[in-house]
Write an enzyme that holds these catalytic residues in place. Structure first.
Site, mmCIF file in Angstrom:
data_model
loop_
_atom_site.group_PDB
_atom_site.id
_atom_site.type_symbol
_atom_site.label_atom_id
_atom_site.label_comp_id
_atom_site.label_asym_id
_atom_site.label_seq_id
_atom_site.Cartn_x
_atom_site.Cartn_y
_atom_site.Cartn_z
ATOM 1 N N HIS A 55 30.863 79.275 139.107
ATOM 2 C CA HIS A 55 32.081 78.938 139.848
ATOM 3 C C HIS A 55 33.100 78.340 138.894
ATOM 4 C CE1 HIS A 55 29.935 75.116 139.487
ATOM 5 N NE2 HIS A 55 31.098 74.504 139.654
ATOM 6 N N ASP A 60 35.950 75.055 138.988
ATOM 7 C CA ASP A 60 36.245 73.876 139.803
ATOM 8 C C ASP A 60 37.686 73.986 140.298
ATOM 9 O OD1 ASP A 60 33.712 72.937 139.260
ATOM 10 O OD2 ASP A 60 34.347 71.599 137.641
ATOM 11 N N HIS A 80 31.538 78.264 135.103
ATOM 12 C CA HIS A 80 30.355 77.563 134.608
ATOM 13 C C HIS A 80 29.258 77.606 135.672
ATOM 14 C CE1 HIS A 80 32.942 74.642 136.637
ATOM 15 N NE2 HIS A 80 31.877 73.920 136.910
ATOM 16 N N ARG A 105 17.477 67.080 135.601
ATOM 17 C CA ARG A 105 18.835 66.884 135.088
ATOM 18 C C ARG A 105 19.621 66.069 136.101
ATOM 19 N NH1 ARG A 105 22.989 69.279 131.872
ATOM 20 N NH2 ARG A 105 24.952 69.489 132.994
HETATM 21 C C1 OGA Z 1 29.811 70.982 139.772
HETATM 22 C C2 OGA Z 1 29.174 71.399 138.505
HETATM 23 C C3 OGA Z 1 27.480 70.971 136.833
HETATM 24 C C4 OGA Z 1 26.295 70.061 136.636
HETATM 25 O O1 OGA Z 1 29.231 70.110 140.466
HETATM 26 O O2 OGA Z 1 30.911 71.487 140.083
HETATM 27 O O3 OGA Z 1 29.668 72.302 137.885
HETATM 28 O O4 OGA Z 1 25.840 69.966 135.517
HETATM 29 N N1 OGA Z 1 28.093 70.737 138.097
HETATM 30 O O5 OGA Z 1 25.856 69.465 137.612
HETATM 31 NI NI NI Z 2 31.643 72.771 138.628
#
Ligand code: OGA
Ligand code: NI
Length: 332
Positions: free
Chosen positions: A204, A206, A261, A271
């Protein structure tokens, strides 16, 4: 295939990090906020990647570790207790389900509003055993990260030679800024078989102006290069990773591109990531800044407010290109 990371040769621009003898990947741009070339490198990073890593960011490490400890404590609670802080509508605890339209990931999360007047205090759900401590850690962290995000946006405005240095940052500073804060927890995925196709958080962009992400030292985050290849972002618990959001893409008339990403599940370690999404007030018109339109440059986008964008995004799936509805058809 993912890029191996060699911190020793982590440089920018365009140091090639070698993965094997036949494939080369660019390194993630690194911006040292204490250096005078930060703004110039940042502009290049936003144009080429929509993404960069920041060091010397000024956010106290103590704020980071305190909030991480609170987050870990919360995510370690039994599911039934965590669920008392949900479902997210839109704020609160969520598990596996991302957004209202059926997207799933191997992730659980807490979503908060991060605008000033709410001060995160109005989060009405129970936040574990010591909610006051959690809230205090959230407030300290979010205030410091917001300050860093505003500094970065001011350096960007400077780098773009815009007179009004706070042209972007004022949108985050506005009392009604529609900013969001998110804690994500990706549990380990010990089943190696399942791991291959397990997504933590699907691809996606942001939607807001800027996102500032910090994670623990567990890998998983990947970004897409302009040519569509995905590269792994080596985690660094002491640094921040900055994403250009869709709104900043529009404000710069496409000069900066929002970055695609995703997060892949990890086999061994969990994580934990914490992301501040700096957004404009709902009433704000999102349109290219006149000072960035050189000569006869036309806006690539139809006019819209952040509210209209959010409304349209509400019916989208995670991987949709949400800006497509707002692009102008350019006559050729
Ligand atoms: C998000 C995102 C990445 C992560 O929450 O928009 O891209 O590492 N998260 O959690
Ligand atoms: Ni994100």
């Amino acid at each position: 295939m993912v890029a191996l990371y060699n911190p020793a040769i982590e440089q920018f621009p365009f140091t090639k990090t070698s993965c094997n003898t036949s494939t080369l990947f660019p390194a993630i741009p690194l911006i040292d906020l204490s250096k005078p070339d930060a703004k110039t490198l940042m502009i290049k990073a936003c144009e080429d990647f929509g993404f960069f890593k920041v060091i010397n960011h000024g956010v106290p490490l103590e704020f980071i570790s305190r909030l991480e400890a609170e987050a870990v404590k919360f995510f370690s609670l039994p599911l039934s207790e965590k669920e008392q802080a949900g479902p997210p509508c839109p704020f609160g605890y969520g598990n596996k389900s991302i957004g209202p339209n059926g997207d799933l990931g191997r992730v659980e999360y807490l979503l908060f509003t991060a605008n000033q007047d709410s001060n995160l205090q109005r989060f009405v759900y129970p936040l574990g055993k010591n909610p006051e401590k959690f809230r205090a850690a959230l407030n300290d962290y979010v205030s410091a990260v917001k300050k860093m995000a505003c500094e970065i946006l001011e350096l960007m405005a400077d780098g773009l030679k815009i007179q009004q240095r706070d042209v972007f940052s004022k949108l985050l500073m506005d009392e009604q800024s529609d900013s969001v804060f998110r804690l994500n927890h990706y549990p380990p995925c010990p089943d190696i078989q399942a791991l291959n196709n397990t997504i933590g958080f699907g691809e996606h962009t942001d939607p807001q102006i800027i996102s500032a992400l910090r994670s623990n030292n567990t890998s998983g985050l990947q970004i897409s290069l302009r040519d569509g290849r995905w590269i792994s972002v080596p985690p660094d618990q002491n640094s921040f990773f900055i994403n250009v959001g869709d709104s900043l893409q529009v404000l710069t008339n496409g000069r900066f591109k929002s970055v695609w990403h995703r997060v892949l599940a990890n086999s061994l370690k969990s994580r934990v990531s914490m992301i501040y999404f700096g957004g404009p007030p709902l009433r704000e018109k999102i349109a290219p800044l006149p000072s960035l339109m050189e000569g006869h440059e036309q806006s690539l986008y139809k006019e819209f407010t952040w509210f209209e964008y959010k409304k349209s995004a509400y019916s989208s799936r995670l991987a949709d290109n949400r800006l497509i509805h707002f692009e102008k058809i350019v006559a050729s």
